[in-house]
Motif scaffolding. Structure first.
Motif, PDB file in Angstrom:
ATOM      1  N   LEU A 171      59.217   2.386  38.249  1.00  0.00           N
ATOM      2  CA  LEU A 171      58.587   3.243  39.257  1.00  0.00           C
ATOM      3  C   LEU A 171      57.572   2.430  40.046  1.00  0.00           C
ATOM      4  CD1 LEU A 171      58.031   6.393  37.046  1.00  0.00           C
ATOM      5  CD2 LEU A 171      59.688   6.152  38.875  1.00  0.00           C
ATOM      6  N   ILE A 172      57.344   2.864  41.284  1.00  0.00           N
ATOM      7  CA  ILE A 172      56.331   2.184  42.104  1.00  0.00           C
ATOM      8  C   ILE A 172      54.960   2.544  41.558  1.00  0.00           C
ATOM      9  CG2 ILE A 172      55.364   1.974  44.424  1.00  0.00           C
ATOM     10  CD1 ILE A 172      58.094   2.819  45.501  1.00  0.00           C
ATOM     11  N   PHE A 181      50.493   3.706  46.561  1.00  0.00           N
ATOM     12  CA  PHE A 181      51.686   4.460  46.974  1.00  0.00           C
ATOM     13  C   PHE A 181      51.376   5.928  47.280  1.00  0.00           C
ATOM     14  CE2 PHE A 181      55.635   6.762  45.556  1.00  0.00           C
ATOM     15  CZ  PHE A 181      56.380   6.446  46.670  1.00  0.00           C
ATOM     16  N   ILE A 182      50.624   6.612  46.377  1.00  0.00           N
ATOM     17  CA  ILE A 182      50.381   8.044  46.591  1.00  0.00           C
ATOM     18  C   ILE A 182      49.547   8.305  47.853  1.00  0.00           C
ATOM     19  CG2 ILE A 182      50.692   8.924  44.242  1.00  0.00           C
ATOM     20  CD1 ILE A 182      47.644   8.720  43.923  1.00  0.00           C
ATOM     21  N   GLN A 189      64.629   2.741  46.820  1.00  0.00           N
ATOM     22  CA  GLN A 189      64.624   1.497  47.590  1.00  0.00           C
ATOM     23  C   GLN A 189      64.005   0.364  46.778  1.00  0.00           C
ATOM     24  OE1 GLN A 189      62.673   2.178  51.281  1.00  0.00           O
ATOM     25  NE2 GLN A 189      64.501   3.033  52.249  1.00  0.00           N
ATOM     26  N   SER A 190      62.882   0.695  46.130  1.00  0.00           N
ATOM     27  CA  SER A 190      62.169  -0.341  45.402  1.00  0.00           C
ATOM     28  C   SER A 190      63.024  -0.861  44.244  1.00  0.00           C
ATOM     29  CB  SER A 190      60.837   0.212  44.918  1.00  0.00           C
ATOM     30  OG  SER A 190      60.599  -0.151  43.596  1.00  0.00           O
ATOM     31  N   ILE A 234      60.430  11.772  49.800  1.00  0.00           N
ATOM     32  CA  ILE A 234      59.838  10.465  50.147  1.00  0.00           C
ATOM     33  C   ILE A 234      59.653   9.627  48.886  1.00  0.00           C
ATOM     34  CG2 ILE A 234      57.768   9.291  50.998  1.00  0.00           C
ATOM     35  CD1 ILE A 234      57.366  11.632  52.918  1.00  0.00           C
ATOM     36  N   ILE A 235      59.128  10.271  47.838  1.00  0.00           N
ATOM     37  CA  ILE A 235      58.877   9.542  46.595  1.00  0.00           C
ATOM     38  C   ILE A 235      60.185   8.998  46.022  1.00  0.00           C
ATOM     39  CG2 ILE A 235      58.202   9.853  44.174  1.00  0.00           C
ATOM     40  CD1 ILE A 235      55.967  11.700  45.201  1.00  0.00           C
ATOM     41  N   VAL A 236      61.223   9.852  46.031  1.00  0.00           N
ATOM     42  CA  VAL A 236      62.518   9.412  45.502  1.00  0.00           C
ATOM     43  C   VAL A 236      63.059   8.261  46.338  1.00  0.00           C
ATOM     44  CG1 VAL A 236      64.930  10.090  45.189  1.00  0.00           C
ATOM     45  CG2 VAL A 236      63.092  11.620  44.455  1.00  0.00           C
ATOM     46  N   THR A 237      63.019   8.436  47.665  1.00  0.00           N
ATOM     47  CA  THR A 237      63.553   7.409  48.553  1.00  0.00           C
ATOM     48  C   THR A 237      62.887   6.056  48.324  1.00  0.00           C
ATOM     49  OG1 THR A 237      63.887   9.111  50.212  1.00  0.00           O
ATOM     50  CG2 THR A 237      64.005   6.847  50.967  1.00  0.00           C
ATOM     51  N   PHE A 238      61.566   6.092  48.307  1.00  0.00           N
ATOM     52  CA  PHE A 238      60.856   4.819  48.158  1.00  0.00           C
ATOM     53  C   PHE A 238      61.141   4.180  46.806  1.00  0.00           C
ATOM     54  CE2 PHE A 238      58.598   6.039  51.907  1.00  0.00           C
ATOM     55  CZ  PHE A 238      58.236   4.840  52.476  1.00  0.00           C
TER      56      PHE A 238
END
Lengths: 299, 229
Positions: free
Chosen positions: A263-264, A269-270, A50-51, A43-47
């Motif tokens: 990075l987001i 986010f977390i 995307q960002s 999920i972290i990688v995906t977001f």
């Protein structure tokens, strides 16, 4: 009232049962934990991918270099043609002298060299910087622009961006596959855990049925038990997300490798990722126990 | 008024054995019925159909207004709440005390604590076990365990109490005690009692309504009588 009383009882029984069959519960919980860690990472990688692709797309420009002998009228013509293209969002024009001035300001070395140029031997070219609406069609648009008269070259950072995005997409696909496989294993393990609970409480269940407990009353403790396993299984992944991501973010100062990959921000986010992980854990636990109940509790 | 109506019921098990043939009988509210007959006469099958452990192959069974034959699995609990059931082997939960075993019924149907306490104590008093509420089943004699099972069956004040050979594991004196307890419940609470037994002595002594089955067929249904043919 009665519903909540029964629910409270189910939750109490579920916690008791988790500790009573501790070794098996631990197996299920560990499996959920591993699954959820991988879910969390993907999920972290995906977001983040995307960002930063969104960020990158925003920065993506086509630079149109014009021939040196382009007259002002021709420049206006080109501007008009560019503006009429469907995929063009906006454009800015910079004459070669404006570029020279800007670059001179950037460093002393540039300044030294460029100060010797006058307008005649300025080797720079007049440019249009074009932003597009749809990044996917950027190469088509660039080709079209290239065919315009008096346009010498067209550049849009082709290749590099595409490679980066496709590498991340591949990583994402692999993690999806792993997540699905692990979720299946987890569900299977939970089915077995709940099966054991059901067998160890067979007598109790048969008496409950005899004295008129509804199916809901009999099933709920087992479903709740699955959810409790999911809940316990998500604790470690959530801790890893919270502390791990903040540490990662601080370590890299918010950027990965270069300023291009940002990075987001960790908050909020977390919290969002933790929430998703918790919900997935509970739902997986619920699915596992529900299918065990359906399979082994013949009611 | 008939509390239980059985009409043209046949029961054939999946292995082909027919346990009940064309059984028709009615049981009135408040009666005390002995279902008697030898082994394999269909007594147990009859009782099991009344609480919907078994479904009749054909025919109609109405218990307290519920059509048992057509009852869906998910609705069986509605029938069971109108019934109390007692077995030969007591079926108590060994890890729970006498009080908890009886309270288990109330908890299973979602009663409040106060209501549970009141009814459990009342039921245990009725079976004469109020002094032993903190004992575990294995600390009790067979007769006492069966009385706990009866208390558990009646705690929810059912209209019908079904007993499947409740005295099968007990000596004659204890058996008589159990039947006396059942008679007491029948008289004081007006609970309809249906008891399957092959204990001739009890049946003869009590002189209650009898249903005599033989090889799955109804042989006799008397308002009052003993085991003798």
């Amino acid at each position: 009232m009665k519903f909540f009383r029964m629910l409270r009882r189910s939750i109490r029984d579920a916690f008791k049962s988790v500790f009573r069959n501790f070794s098996l519960s631990l197996a299920s919980i560990s499996c959920i934990t591993i699954t959820l860690i991988i879910v969390a990472i993907s999920i972290i990688v995906t977001f983040n991918v995307q960002s930063f692709t969104r960020e990158m797309e925003k920065d993506l420009t086509i630079v149109v270099f014009l021939d040196n002998d382009t007259t002002e009228e021709e420049v206006n013509n080109i501007r008009e043609r560019l503006e009429n293209m469907t995929n063009v969002e906006s454009l800015t024009y910079q004459s070669k002298s404006a570029i020279k001035e800007e670059m001179s300001k950037e460093s002393d070395v540039f300044n030294e060299v460029m100060s010797t140029w006058d307008d005649e031997d300025n080797p720079l070219k007049d440019t249009f910087q074009v932003k597009v609406k749809d990044v996917e069609k950027i190469s088509d648009t660039a080709k079209k622009i290239g065919r315009i008269d008096k346009v010498s070259t067209v550049r849009y950072g082709e290749g590099m961006v595409d490679n980066l995005i496709s590498a991340f997409e591949a990583a994402q696909k692999i993690s999806y596959g792993m997540v699905i496989a692990l979720i299946l294993v987890t569900v299977f393990l939970i089915i077995n855990t709940i099966k054991l609970t059901i067998f160890s409480r067979k007598r109790e269940i048969s008496i409950m049925r005899l004295v008129g407990a509804s199916n809901f009353t009999i099933k709920t403790p087992f479903i709740v038990e699955g959810m409790v396993l999911g809940l316990f299984g998500s604790i470690i992944p959530i801790l890893i997300i919270c502390f791990g991501y903040i540490a990662l973010y601080n370590h890299f100062d918010g950027y990965l490798y270069s300023r291009m990959i940002t990075l987001i921000e960790p908050e909020p986010f977390i919290y969002m990722v933790s929430g998703i992980v918790l919900v997935i854990g509970i739902i997986v636990g619920m699915i596992g126990s529900a299918s065990a109940v359906r399979k082994y509790l013949k009611i | 008024m008939d509390l239980i109506r059985v009409k043209n019921v046949n029961k054939q098990y999946k292995n082909g054995v027919t346990a009940i043939y064309d059984l028709t009988l009615n049981i009135k509210k408040g009666s005390f019925v002995f279902v008697i007959g030898g082994s394999g006469s269909g007594k147990s099958t009859f009782i099991k159909m009344l609480y919907r452990e078994e479904k009749p192959t054909s025919g109609e069974i109405i218990v307290g207004g519920i059509n048992v034959a057509k009852l869906r699995n998910s609705k069986v609990y509605k029938l069971r709440r109108k019934l109390g059931i007692v077995f030969q082997d007591y079926r108590l939960l060994p890890k729970l005390t006498v009080y908890e075993n009886v309270a288990f019924t109330m908890e299973s149907i979602g009663a409040t604590k106060a209501e549970t306490r009141k009814k459990v104590l009342k039921a245990l008093e009725l079976v004469g076990l109020k002094a032993k509420i903190h004992n575990y089943p294995d600390q009790l004699s067979g007769g006492e365990q069966q009385r706990v099972a009866i208390a558990r069956a009646i705690v929810n004040e059912p209209r019908i109490l079904l007993c499947d050979e409740p005295t099968g594991n007990l000596d004659p004196d204890r058996s008589m005690e159990i039947v006396k307890v059942l008679e007491e419940i029948n008289k004081t609470c007006g609970t309809t009692i249906i008891m399957a037994t092959h204990d001739k002595e009890i049946v003869n002594k009590m002189q209650k309504e009898i249903v005599l089955l033989k090889d799955g067929r109804l042989i006799k249904h008397l308002e009052k009588g003993g085991y003798e043919e």
